[in-house]
Scaffold this motif. Structure first.
Motif: not given
Lengths: 611, 75
Positions: A28-34, A469-471, A511-521
């Motif tokens: 959950a923390r690594k990918w958040l959801g969606g 893109q991050r947001i 920054d943690e949320l942007w890292q999740v975003s970068d991981r998704i991309y």
């Protein structure tokens, strides 16, 4: 675990079996959801080369840790699968009552597998799951299908459905819900259709778990009111997104004549002001206080719910400047379950190809009756509609005669309603949108035209695309929530970290949320690279016609100008460098490791040499 | 000198017009022209001059067209 239910419902349509599974906090923390959870699941569970329209593909409906709470504007749902249109990961979001119903039933994610032996729909009521025949709605449009299901299960039921286009496997068929809501541009409706899955209905009776339920309710209720107050004060939703049309026309970025032209003297007839004058009702998503679904009457006096993308692609892009006429085309797309953006792009391409002499046909720009007929043919795969149902890229490949140059798409997905003939940063946003050309990932055009030199290709533009893109494509698609309060009304993005804290109990830095975003991309690009091991930077290029000097405007603000291929290439390199991707646009091994994706890099290395 | 001002979106309601021609005795800056037409600075908006980006301090010329719009995301 709070915020997430922690539950996945796996639904095997072939064998009519269900299995309740769980996920832990690490996932959950690594990918958040969606889309975070969706892309990771599809990466893990699909073999490379899975036919998107085969039983082996998986159709995912997924929520995020904010979904369904009374928060601005957390009524959206993500649908995802391997895309039949692009061949890569595909997804979309749409407002739906299924968001809260599914979470109240106790699930964050539904995974549909296999293929029902006959047209069916699935009813989920908490722990009870039923596989039911869809005979009465199979073959019907999405409006009739939704009405039938809502009559049966109540207006409050969460419903996702498809129209005839999804049943007929049109590669840009969408998923539909609630009046004009639609999502899943890269053919998510076709994936449902390929599984004989006409609809999904959810009814939940539980509570969505929150770390601080009282705090969340208090904050959410207050913030929803504040967002509504800002909207009322500014008057944003009087015209919704259509207010941008006049601006696009003014700065020469409007799609006209298959994006051959960037502005038109008749465009004012379709601007936000004219829409406001014709408004008959406004619809919105659940948990929204800034409704943007403005409906007007079409030629048949039906309510047609419009936003800018619809108006641009089915109106100006086809040289149709009559509101009831374009509203009729929009209504038909919604009813058939066709993506309005791709439908406009495909029809524009076809008219262009005929005009260029690449193919013979009767359809012309400005031909409303012809467009109406073609939409029906596409949705039912009749006549030339069978070819156009494949999307503009495949149609161009079949037509030949270099028509691919003016198929206005990236990675197979038609470009949204911004003509970037001379808007390099926005062209980059479309080029690097991971699911194909979609405006939801980064909308850099106002920044670019108002705050930078339009003809610059500097790294600041690549940086801005990544920031957005991050947001937009990262945070909002993972939490899952609508971006409009932030982008349209200035609602601070930091609010969402507060909401996450109240929902999950976890402190999140931006920054943690942007890292999740970068991981998704990185994950979405890895998915694409695994499917297409010969990947090159060419897949991140806009259509060739935008680089063609012969296609330059002859008058107006950008007369004589088009994109510069060499400079675009440099801009793309800036983007790759800032993301830590190599010159093919594949994340480097070091980037994968930095994002906690070492195992995924090892898997990808079986297909693609990593740098 | 004459300047055409076109507004879009909710600014039409704030200003009370969609498109109007204004007369100025001297060449005003963009900022001065917008103040004259009654644009409030309470919400962010963007402005273009003849379809191009423009700075607030730039002086306008006879026949110029200013376009003002709220900041949109476009869907």
């Amino acid at each position: 675990m709070k915020g997430w239910t922690g539950n996945i419902l796996r639904i095997d349509l072939s064998n009519r079996k269900v299995k309740k599974e769980s996920f832990g906090e690490d996932f959950a923390r690594k990918w958040l959801g969606g889309r975070g959870m969706a892309v990771k699941t599809l990466w893990d569970e699909l073999k490379a080369g899975t036919d998107p329209l085969s039983p082996e593909n998986k159709f995912i409906v997924v929520q995020g840790p904010l979904s369904g709470f009374s928060l601005p504007n957390a009524g959206k749902t993500v649908v995802a699968a391997r895309s039949p249109l692009t061949g890569g990961y595909g997804d979309g979001n749409l407002g739906s009552r299924i968001t809260a119903q599914m979470r109240r039933a106790g699930y964050d994610m539904l995974i549909f597998e296999g293929r029902a032996d006959k047209p069916s729909y699935v009813l989920i009521q908490d722990d009870k799951v039923e596989f039911l025949p869809a005979d009465e709605i199979w073959g019907k449009g999405s409006y009739d299908s939704m009405a039938w299901l809502e009559k049966k299960y109540g207006k409050a039921a969460g419903v996702l459905t498809i129209g005839q286009a999804g049943e007929k496997l049109v590669k840009f068929a969408v998923v539909r819900s609630m009046e004009g809501r639609a999502g899943g541009r890269p053919g998510m409706g076709a994936v449902m259709g390929s599984k004989n899955l006409k609809a999904i209905v959810a009814l939940g009776s539980g509570q969505i778990p929150a770390a601080d339920a009282e705090g969340l309710k208090k904050r959410g209720t207050g913030d929803l009111k504040q967002v509504g107050d800002i909207d009322k004060k500014t008057g944003w939703s009087r015209q919704g997104t259509t207010g941008v049309l006049a601006w696009c026309n003014e700065v020469a970025a409007l799609p006209v004549h298959n994006m051959r032209r960037t502005h038109h003297p008749e465009a004012w007839r379709l601007d936000g002001q004219r829409l406001e004058e014709r408004k008959v009702v406004v619809y919105g998503c659940p948990n929204c206080t800034m409704h943007c679904g403005i409906a007007i009457h079409d030629t048949e006096k039906r309510e047609s719910e419009l936003d800018y993308e619809n108006v641009g692609m089915l109106g100006t892009n086809l040289d149709i400047f009559d509101y009831p006429q374009m509203a009729c085309l929009n209504y038909l797309c919604d009813d058939y379950g066709l993506d309005t953006i791709s439908a406009g792009g495909v029809l524009g391409f076809y008219a262009d190809a005929i005009e260029q002499g690449a193919v013979k046909g009767d359809f012309r720009f400005g031909d409303f009756e012809g467009a109406r007929k073609l939409l029906r043919q596409i949705a039912h795969r009749e006549g030339v509609g069978d070819l156009l149902a494949e999307g503009s890229r495949r149609a161009a490949e079949k037509i030949g005669n270099n028509s691919i140059a003016y198929a206005i798409q990236v990675k197979g997905l038609e470009i949204s309603a911004y003509n970037c003939k001379f808007v390099p940063g926005m062209a980059l946003a479309f080029g690097t949108s991971p699911i194909g050309a979609h405006h939801k990932e980064a909308w850099v055009i106002t920044f670019e035209i108002n705050q930078t030199s339009r003809d610059s290709y500097g790294p600041e533009k690549a940086q801005k695309v990544i920031e957005l893109q991050r947001i937009r494509g990262g945070l909002f698609e993972a939490v899952v929530s609508c971006r409009f309060p932030w982008i349209e009304l200035g609602w601070k993005v930091e609010n969402y970290a507060d909401y996450l804290k109240l929902a999950t109990g976890i402190d999140w830095t931006m920054d943690e949320l942007w890292q999740v975003s970068d991981r998704i991309y990185a994950m979405i690009k890895a998915f694409y690279a695994r499917e297409f091991p010969g990947i090159s930077r060419e897949v991140d290029y806009p259509p060739a016609v935008w680089f063609d000097p012969k296609n330059a405007d002859t008058e107006g603000p950008i007369a004589g100008k088009v994109l510069d291929r060499k400079k675009y290439d440099e801009l793309l390199s800036h983007y790759y460098r800032l993301r830590g991707w190599d010159e093919r646009g594949v994340p480097t091994r070091a980037t994968f490791e930095k994002l906690g994706l070492a195992a995924e890099a090892k898997e990808l290395a079986k297909f693609v040499k990593l740098t | 000198m004459k300047i055409t001002v076109k507004a879009a979106g909710y600014l039409v309601h704030q200003l009370g017009f969609s498109e109007r021609e204004f007369s100025f005795e001297n060449s005003p800056t963009v900022e001065e022209a917008l103040a004259t037409v009654g644009l409030k600075a309470d919400r962010p908006w963007v402005v273009t001059r003849n379809g191009q980006a423009v700075k607030a301090g730039e002086r306008l010329q006879d026949g110029d067209r200013l376009f003002i719009a709220p900041i949109y995301s476009g869907g």
